[in-house]
Design an enzyme around this catalytic site. Structure first.
Site, PDB file in Angstrom:
ATOM      1  N   ASP A 174      -2.318  -0.467   0.685  1.00  0.00           N
ATOM      2  CA  ASP A 174      -2.159  -0.328   2.436  1.00  0.00           C
ATOM      3  C   ASP A 174      -3.481  -1.096   2.963  1.00  0.00           C
ATOM      4  O   ASP A 174      -4.346  -1.483   2.610  1.00  0.00           O
ATOM      5  CB  ASP A 174      -2.179   1.149   2.918  1.00  0.00           C
ATOM      6  CG  ASP A 174      -3.284   1.918   2.633  1.00  0.00           C
ATOM      7  OD1 ASP A 174      -3.761   1.890   1.451  1.00  0.00           O
ATOM      8  OD2 ASP A 174      -4.131   2.329   3.635  1.00  0.00           O
ATOM      9  N   HIS A 479       2.590  -1.540  -5.944  1.00  0.00           N
ATOM     10  CA  HIS A 479       2.510  -1.159  -4.393  1.00  0.00           C
ATOM     11  C   HIS A 479       1.427  -1.775  -3.874  1.00  0.00           C
ATOM     12  O   HIS A 479       0.214  -0.960  -3.775  1.00  0.00           O
ATOM     13  CB  HIS A 479       2.586   0.277  -4.681  1.00  0.00           C
ATOM     14  CG  HIS A 479       2.864   0.829  -3.174  1.00  0.00           C
ATOM     15  ND1 HIS A 479       4.248   1.126  -2.658  1.00  0.00           N
ATOM     16  CD2 HIS A 479       2.069   1.064  -1.898  1.00  0.00           C
ATOM     17  CE1 HIS A 479       4.155   1.544  -1.480  1.00  0.00           C
ATOM     18  NE2 HIS A 479       2.859   1.350  -1.030  1.00  0.00           N
ATOM     19  N   ASP A 521       6.992   0.604 -12.884  1.00  0.00           N
ATOM     20  CA  ASP A 521       6.346  -0.514 -12.393  1.00  0.00           C
ATOM     21  C   ASP A 521       7.282  -1.106 -11.234  1.00  0.00           C
ATOM     22  O   ASP A 521       8.412  -1.998 -11.488  1.00  0.00           O
ATOM     23  CB  ASP A 521       6.502  -1.670 -13.619  1.00  0.00           C
ATOM     24  CG  ASP A 521       6.045  -3.042 -12.833  1.00  0.00           C
ATOM     25  OD1 ASP A 521       5.265  -3.038 -11.781  1.00  0.00           O
ATOM     26  OD2 ASP A 521       6.307  -3.821 -13.700  1.00  0.00           O
ATOM     27  N   GLU A 530       0.392   1.955  -7.482  1.00  0.00           N
ATOM     28  CA  GLU A 530      -0.226   1.540  -6.426  1.00  0.00           C
ATOM     29  C   GLU A 530      -1.780   0.933  -7.027  1.00  0.00           C
ATOM     30  O   GLU A 530      -1.886   1.114  -8.145  1.00  0.00           O
ATOM     31  CB  GLU A 530      -0.650   2.411  -5.122  1.00  0.00           C
ATOM     32  CG  GLU A 530      -1.534   1.757  -3.904  1.00  0.00           C
ATOM     33  CD  GLU A 530      -1.228   2.692  -2.655  1.00  0.00           C
ATOM     34  OE1 GLU A 530      -0.714   3.726  -2.644  1.00  0.00           O
ATOM     35  OE2 GLU A 530      -1.897   2.105  -1.788  1.00  0.00           O
TER      36      GLU A 530
END
Ligand code: 9MR
Length: 550
Positions: A174, A479, A521, A530
């Protein structure tokens, strides 16, 4: 041919669920071995089986032996035997063939970890906020700048002028920036520098600052320190995070344009900040006074506000990094400040208050206090105090060695290590074991470090090498927003995936419910796939250690 990420990921998921790892019969480090390290491959078969090692280029047989049954690893539901290939010491490429399994290739090389190390630290450059990544440095992963963060707002203070809180690394997959997690990440990289400064002073990995006269590692760390200082308020307190209200979708940084806010201040943020500023003061002479003054004000704020636990404001949905058990952070920040102030009296008191050694994590920083005391406070503690801290680390290392010897894969890992970010637990353990090794010279601690490196490199029951771009089978669909959104088939290289754990917090379909094989994965799997700055950091440390030897 370029297939869309969605299609490719669907193919990967279905083949995973069909095979459930059954096709992988031999697990070993896919990155290569140093000539002198002990070398083990894990064979998925309970009984003793014949195996051979031949040279790849001419087929010459170098070893013929049988595997040694080593029992069942309940966390993986697997009964296995061990092929000891330590006798292979000459650099080269080899084929390991075990009856009934597909042969596997391995290499022996004087420095198998150099390129890997450089990629794992360069990953931080790829996660810089507020900077365009030029092709000259980023290759095919070049991208536009995102998140300038020069005009950020402050939640709960609508009348405050916008504030410049630019630079720093994105935390993870993120785009937010969190002080608590920056704490352990930046500390661990500073630790890597302090403990391997000769290595880093002459090491470059092609970042924009590579031509200046500072070590690349220090330039990278400064990018984040410069952001961290912007998070300190005028009263000494530190805002917990700089965030959007919700996570963005999988878009490139420049397309994620929602307003960015500093949230409430927290005790945990102040203490992490104080600890990191204190350590940075020992590294950056020219900034020493400023960093120490900031650390002092953050410490005072934390003393006056000892229970400002952070929880997300009602409208904030991003990562919380909430921690309500802060005695370890209080102790750590005080220890780092006292070391930098060379305050022996205070250190004696604080060293006596340490709880038992445990693997560091963002919420549990006791292990970091041990490392700083052992590496930076030798002359500041009395000899008996120093020896007591050292013997506690030794006791931890001995315990890990016992675990390793009882584990079917011969790695120092237990069920409770399989938490969100398990691969970083393994690397934080390796960092402690490496320090135990350097302080005592006991070779078995080094064996344990290499066992953990092997684990991350492929000697694990998923058969993955967990670093993007390295090994024959590594994560493709991490991620990580830029990797998902950039239209480039290969993920950004050098990132350590979170790793197996069976919390299944994201609701994806996993190939297994067992802790050690519950890994997927797929972009969907933010709980196992992530990447974050605090997971790469101990891997950087450990790779620098195994490269530099002693
Ligand atoms: O690493 C964090 C893990 O220990 C927590 O269990 C998890 C859920 O709270 O959050 C992880 O941290 C995430 C953070 O909140 C936001 N950025 C991505 C981090 C890694 O997934």
């Amino acid at each position: 041919m370029k297939i869309s990420k969605r299609v490719a990921s669907a193919v990967a998921v279905s083949s995973l669920s069909l095979s459930a790892f059954a096709a992988d019969k031999v697990y070993l480090n896919q990155w290569g071995f140093t000539p002198e390290q002990s070398k083990v491959a894990i064979v998925k078969n309970a009984s003793s089986m014949p195996f051979t090692v031949t040279r790849l280029n001419n087929g010459a047989q170098e070893l013929s032996a049988t595997t040694r049954p080593s029992g069942k690893w309940e966390d993986a539901g697997m009964t296995v035997s061990l092929a000891d290939i330590s006798a292979i010491t000459a650099p080269g490429e080899y084929r390991l063939s075990v009856d009934g399994a597909d042969p596997v290739i391995f290499t022996v090389h004087p420095n198998p970890y150099g390129a890997l190390h450089d990629a794992v630290i360069k990953a931080y450059y790829y996660n810089r906020a507020g900077m365009a990544l030029d092709q000259a440095f980023a290759g095919k992963w070049h991208r536009r700048a995102g998140h300038p963060d020069t005009q950020t707002l402050t939640l709960g203070a609508p009348d405050t002028d916008p504030v410049d809180r630019s630079k720093g690394w994105y935390d993870a997959g993120d785009y937010n920036k969190y002080i608590v997690n920056s704490g352990i990440s930046t500390y661990t990289l500073l630790r890597a520098y302090l403990d391997h400064s000769d290595f880093y002073d002459s090491r470059h990995w092609n970042i924009p600052e590579s031509m200046n006269n500072r070590a690349d590692l220090l330039d990278e760390i400064l990018w984040n320190l410069d952001w961290m200082v912007t998070m300190q308020d005028s009263d000494g307190g530190v805002f917990h995070k700089l965030t959007t209200l919700s996570f963005s979708g999988p878009v490139m940084p420049d397309a994620a344009t929602a307003t960015r806010y500093a949230t409430a201040k927290s005790t945990a943020a102040a203490l992490n900040f104080a600890a990191v500023m204190s350590v940075a003061a020992r590294v950056f002479d020219e900034r020493r006074d400023d960093y120490l003054e900031r650390a002092n004000r953050a410490l005072q704020w934390a003393q006056n506000n000892p229970k400002q636990y952070y929880t997300n404001e009602d409208n904030v949905k991003t990562g919380q990094y909430g921690d309500t058990s802060l005695s370890d952070e209080h102790n750590w920040a005080a220890i780092e400040y006292a070391i930098s102030q060379r305050n022996s009296k205070m250190l004696s008191e604080l060293a006596g208050k340490l709880s038992a050694v445990s693997a560091p994590s963002w919420a549990n920083v006791t292990g970091l206090s041990y490392l700083s005391l052992l590496r930076d406070a030798k002359g500041l503690l009395r000899e008996n105090e120093y020896q007591s801290v050292k013997s506690q680390l030794g006791a931890y290392a001995d315990q890990q060695v016992d675990i390793m010897q009882a584990n079917a894969f011969r790695i120092p890992v237990v069920t409770k290590d399989f938490v969100w970010g398990s691969n970083a637990v393994m690397m934080n353990k390796a960092m402690l074991l490496e320090n135990a090794y350097r302080l005592t010279d006991k070779p078995v601690y080094r064996t344990a470090v290499f066992a953990l490196v092997d684990y991350i490199g492929g000697r694990n029951p998923t058969g993955y090498s967990f670093v993007t771009g390295f090994g024959n089978k590594s994560p493709r669909f991490i991620h990580h927003r830029p990797s998902e959104a950039d239209g480039i088939a290969d993920p950004v290289p050098g990132w350590l995936a979170g790793g197996p754990q069976n919390g299944h917090q994201d609701g994806c379909r996993y190939p297994s419910d067992l802790p050690a094989t519950s890994y997927l994965d797929d972009w969907c799997s933010y709980s196992t796939n992530e990447i974050t700055i605090n997971w790469n950091a101990p891997l950087v440390y450990v790779l620098a250690s195994v490269i530099t030897g002693k």
